[in-house]
Design a protein around this motif. Structure first.
Motif, mmCIF file in Angstrom:
data_model
loop_
_atom_site.group_PDB
_atom_site.id
_atom_site.type_symbol
_atom_site.label_atom_id
_atom_site.label_comp_id
_atom_site.label_asym_id
_atom_site.label_seq_id
_atom_site.Cartn_x
_atom_site.Cartn_y
_atom_site.Cartn_z
ATOM 1 N N ILE A 80 43.992 36.021 39.176
ATOM 2 C CA ILE A 80 43.080 35.305 38.272
ATOM 3 C C ILE A 80 43.774 34.082 37.683
ATOM 4 O O ILE A 80 43.180 33.040 37.492
ATOM 5 C CB ILE A 80 42.623 36.267 37.144
ATOM 6 N N ASN A 81 45.033 34.231 37.331
ATOM 7 C CA ASN A 81 45.880 33.072 36.999
ATOM 8 C C ASN A 81 47.322 33.444 37.328
ATOM 9 O O ASN A 81 47.551 34.432 38.044
ATOM 10 C CB ASN A 81 45.661 32.592 35.550
ATOM 11 N N GLU A 82 48.287 32.740 36.806
ATOM 12 C CA GLU A 82 49.678 32.961 37.236
ATOM 13 C C GLU A 82 50.181 34.369 36.939
ATOM 14 O O GLU A 82 51.080 34.859 37.591
ATOM 15 C CB GLU A 82 50.599 31.913 36.588
ATOM 16 N N ARG A 83 49.608 35.033 35.913
ATOM 17 C CA ARG A 83 50.121 36.384 35.627
ATOM 18 C C ARG A 83 49.033 37.429 35.427
ATOM 19 O O ARG A 83 49.328 38.559 35.037
ATOM 20 C CB ARG A 83 51.056 36.355 34.425
ATOM 21 N N VAL A 84 47.800 37.047 35.677
ATOM 22 C CA VAL A 84 46.707 38.024 35.511
ATOM 23 C C VAL A 84 46.064 38.308 36.870
ATOM 24 O O VAL A 84 45.747 37.372 37.620
ATOM 25 C CB VAL A 84 45.630 37.498 34.531
ATOM 26 N N TYR A 85 45.883 39.566 37.157
ATOM 27 C CA TYR A 85 45.243 39.996 38.409
ATOM 28 C C TYR A 85 44.015 40.847 38.106
ATOM 29 O O TYR A 85 44.043 41.677 37.182
ATOM 30 C CB TYR A 85 46.208 40.848 39.249
ATOM 31 N N LEU A 131 39.719 29.379 19.564
ATOM 32 C CA LEU A 131 40.459 29.877 20.727
ATOM 33 C C LEU A 131 40.458 28.827 21.826
ATOM 34 O O LEU A 131 39.459 28.144 22.045
ATOM 35 C CB LEU A 131 39.806 31.147 21.274
ATOM 36 N N ARG A 132 41.570 28.732 22.507
ATOM 37 C CA ARG A 132 41.596 27.904 23.717
ATOM 38 C C ARG A 132 41.092 28.816 24.832
ATOM 39 O O ARG A 132 41.688 29.864 25.089
ATOM 40 C CB ARG A 132 43.039 27.472 23.979
ATOM 41 N N LEU A 133 39.969 28.446 25.429
ATOM 42 C CA LEU A 133 39.383 29.335 26.436
ATOM 43 C C LEU A 133 39.486 28.711 27.823
ATOM 44 O O LEU A 133 38.690 27.848 28.186
ATOM 45 C CB LEU A 133 37.919 29.633 26.096
ATOM 46 N N ASN A 134 40.449 29.161 28.572
ATOM 47 C CA ASN A 134 40.548 28.734 29.979
ATOM 48 C C ASN A 134 39.741 29.644 30.881
ATOM 49 O O ASN A 134 39.205 29.200 31.900
ATOM 50 C CB ASN A 134 42.005 28.733 30.431
ATOM 51 N N LEU A 135 39.669 30.912 30.501
ATOM 52 C CA LEU A 135 38.909 31.893 31.283
ATOM 53 C C LEU A 135 38.268 32.893 30.333
ATOM 54 O O LEU A 135 38.887 33.274 29.333
ATOM 55 C CB LEU A 135 39.837 32.683 32.225
ATOM 56 N N ILE A 136 37.046 33.291 30.647
ATOM 57 C CA ILE A 136 36.473 34.479 30.001
ATOM 58 C C ILE A 136 36.343 35.529 31.091
ATOM 59 O O ILE A 136 35.686 35.300 32.121
ATOM 60 C CB ILE A 136 35.103 34.209 29.356
ATOM 61 N N ALA A 137 36.994 36.654 30.856
ATOM 62 C CA ALA A 137 37.041 37.707 31.875
ATOM 63 C C ALA A 137 36.313 38.946 31.358
ATOM 64 O O ALA A 137 36.896 39.772 30.650
ATOM 65 C CB ALA A 137 38.498 38.040 32.201
ATOM 66 N N PRO A 138 35.017 39.064 31.669
ATOM 67 C CA PRO A 138 34.273 40.258 31.235
ATOM 68 C C PRO A 138 34.568 41.450 32.138
ATOM 69 O O PRO A 138 35.204 41.299 33.188
ATOM 70 C CB PRO A 138 32.808 39.818 31.357
ATOM 71 N N ASP A 139 34.057 42.611 31.754
ATOM 72 C CA ASP A 139 34.301 43.825 32.537
ATOM 73 C C ASP A 139 33.237 44.084 33.599
ATOM 74 O O ASP A 139 33.298 45.085 34.306
ATOM 75 C CB ASP A 139 34.399 45.037 31.605
ATOM 76 N N HIS A 140 32.223 43.210 33.666
ATOM 77 C CA HIS A 140 31.228 43.302 34.746
ATOM 78 C C HIS A 140 30.952 41.890 35.252
ATOM 79 O O HIS A 140 30.743 40.974 34.445
ATOM 80 C CB HIS A 140 29.905 43.885 34.249
ATOM 81 N N GLY A 141 30.902 41.749 36.570
ATOM 82 C CA GLY A 141 30.533 40.444 37.127
ATOM 83 C C GLY A 141 31.716 39.495 37.199
ATOM 84 O O GLY A 141 32.870 39.882 37.024
ATOM 85 N N PRO A 142 31.424 38.210 37.481
ATOM 86 C CA PRO A 142 32.512 37.256 37.731
ATOM 87 C C PRO A 142 33.244 36.820 36.458
ATOM 88 O O PRO A 142 32.722 36.915 35.350
ATOM 89 C CB PRO A 142 31.769 36.051 38.337
ATOM 90 N N VAL A 143 34.457 36.303 36.685
ATOM 91 C CA VAL A 143 35.246 35.669 35.623
ATOM 92 C C VAL A 143 34.717 34.244 35.447
ATOM 93 O O VAL A 143 34.502 33.521 36.425
ATOM 94 C CB VAL A 143 36.743 35.648 36.030
ATOM 95 N N TRP A 144 34.483 33.863 34.188
ATOM 96 C CA TRP A 144 33.972 32.516 33.919
ATOM 97 C C TRP A 144 35.134 31.538 33.842
ATOM 98 O O TRP A 144 36.047 31.721 33.034
ATOM 99 C CB TRP A 144 33.199 32.492 32.600
ATOM 100 N N ARG A 145 35.107 30.507 34.681
ATOM 101 C CA ARG A 145 36.118 29.450 34.537
ATOM 102 C C ARG A 145 35.459 28.074 34.560
ATOM 103 O O ARG A 145 35.983 27.131 34.015
ATOM 104 C CB ARG A 145 37.211 29.545 35.606
ATOM 105 N N ARG A 146 34.258 27.958 35.166
ATOM 106 C CA ARG A 146 33.540 26.687 35.163
ATOM 107 C C ARG A 146 32.515 26.638 34.019
ATOM 108 O O ARG A 146 32.421 25.640 33.310
ATOM 109 C CB ARG A 146 32.797 26.521 36.497
ATOM 110 N N ASP A 147 31.782 27.735 33.829
ATOM 111 C CA ASP A 147 30.604 27.713 32.940
ATOM 112 C C ASP A 147 30.845 28.429 31.610
ATOM 113 O O ASP A 147 29.949 29.105 31.091
ATOM 114 C CB ASP A 147 29.412 28.344 33.666
#
Ligand code: FEO
Length: 397
Positions: free
Chosen positions: A8-13, A216-232
């Motif tokens: 998902i990023n350099e240290r998150v999977y 918060l600086r939000l580069n990603l929102i990672a919910p527990d269902h569905g896709p990770v938000w990085r564009r929207d």
């Protein structure tokens, strides 16, 4: 089994599971779903949430593709509902983590669900844990979705693990929002909000205000269902803000069931009245459309006009079930109205009106009843009801 983690990023999977076969989630018809779990590889290794019990091996296999599960130091449970904790007791047995972390309510809920013996570290608003090279802070999000729910925020990377919030029930191979058609995202996010989050709309507004204040600086929102938000990211937050304070639009839903097409004919006449009055009717017969799709359409509708014939002195079961479903979801913003045919007991309209009133829905008028088969006079009354609802909506929109 063999399964890969997704970076998902350099240290998150992402180390979750895809449930391609899920069709029903507590009355909500889904297009499958994902149970997302996330592994953070810092000096200390943290696992955010687990998955539904039967997907334990899939999650462990994904974890194993990047690190031995025993190397996980902390397991963070953001929410106790079993789609995120079903395999937690067994995963604790495998991992033997230094700490299991949950909110204060989460600690209680985990013990009450599973009788967990492992020590649980309870955290609250603003508490932090250090992973050495990274930090996680916690944000209380009570009732979104349960009393125990919380967000975890990976400070250095600007990743918000939002648990149920901002999620959707959508099985897909893609892990990011920008890999999925935006029309699908918009519909599925709205459907998820309407069917899961809507009862807590006032808390959503407060939560969004709180998040805003936290800067918060939000580069990603990672919910527990569905896709990770990085564009929207901004788009989904704006959508939540809009859905939490719905407006009465000209869109008007007509929802009904029928025995011998009489109530169906009345629905058609009401729709014509709405159209003539400048509103935008959408007819959704029960049995053709699923309750959870109708509720999704209600999110941006100005009116809900419900029809049923009288059946054994009550409502047709699909109508009664639909009303019970939306009562729990606290649909309140739409203008309500009722219609229906009867044989010898014109009770259905009164029953629908009573139910809508008990939901604190404003009723547009008495409604229209028609004996056996609606004659021209009854159809004219239906047309007039539609035109009156349209008129009211136009004045408000
Ligand atoms: Fe996805 Fe409230 O559980």
């Amino acid at each position: 089994m063999k399964a890969q983690a997704i970076k998902i990023n350099e240290r998150v999977y992402w180390v979750g599971a895809i449930d391609w076969g899920l069709k029903e989630f507590h009355g909500y018809q889904t297009r499958g779903t994902t149970y997302n779990a996330f592994l953070i590889l810092a000096d200390k290794v943290a696992l955010i949430d687990t998955v539904k019990a039967e997907f334990k091996n899939e999650m462990l296999a994904r974890i194993t593709s990047v690190i031995e599960p025993e190397k996980i130091d902390y397991i963070i449970s953001d929410h106790a509902e079993m789609d995120h904790t079903g395999c937690l007791p067994e995963v604790i047995d495998v991992v033997k983590p230094e700490k299991v972390i949950a909110s204060k309510e989460g600690e209680k809920a985990l013990r009450e669900h599973f009788g967990l013996q492992h020590e649980i570290t309870a955290v609250g608003e603003g508490d932090k844990i250090s992973l050495g090279s990274a930090t996680i802070s916690f944000i209380e999000t009570k009732m979104i979705h349960w009393p125990d729910s919380m967000f975890s925020y990976l400070v250095e990377d600007g990743v918000l693990f939002s648990n149920d919030a901002f999620g959707m029930h959508l099985a897909s191979s893609e892990r990011f929002d920008d890999e999925i058609d935006r029309g699908i995202l918009d519909y599925e996010a709205a459907k998820y909000y309407a069917n899961i989050i809507m009862p807590f709309a006032n808390l959503v507004t407060k939560l969004l205000t709180k998040l805003d204040g936290l800067n918060l600086r939000l580069n990603l929102i990672a919910p527990d269902h569905g896709p990770v938000w990085r564009r929207d990211i901004e788009r989904i937050m704006k959508q939540y803000s809009d859905w939490a304070e719905p407006k009465r639009t000209l869109k008007s839903l007509i929802v009904y069931d029928t025995m011998w097409h009489s109530t169906e004919k009345m629905a058609g006449a009401i729709a014509e009245g709405l159209l003539a009055g400048g509103a935008k009717p959408k007819i959704m017969p029960l049995g053709v459309f699923h309750d959870s799709d109708i509720v999704t359409e209600l999110l941006d509708s100005g009116a809900l006009i419900v029809g049923s014939p009288t059946f054994n002195s009550g409502l047709l079961p699909p109508v009664a079930g639909f009303l019970s479903y939306i009562k729990g979801l606290k649909v309140r913003h739409a203008l309500g109205a009722a219609f229906g045919s009867y044989g010898w007991n014109p009770g259905s309209v009164k029953l629908i009106n009573e139910t809508l009133t008990s939901m604190r829905i404003e009723i547009a008028g008495e409604g229209v009843s028609a004996k056996y088969v609606p004659d021209q006079q009854a159809l004219d009354q239906c047309f007039k009801l539609g035109a009156e609802v349209a008129d009211k909506l136009k004045k408000e929109s």
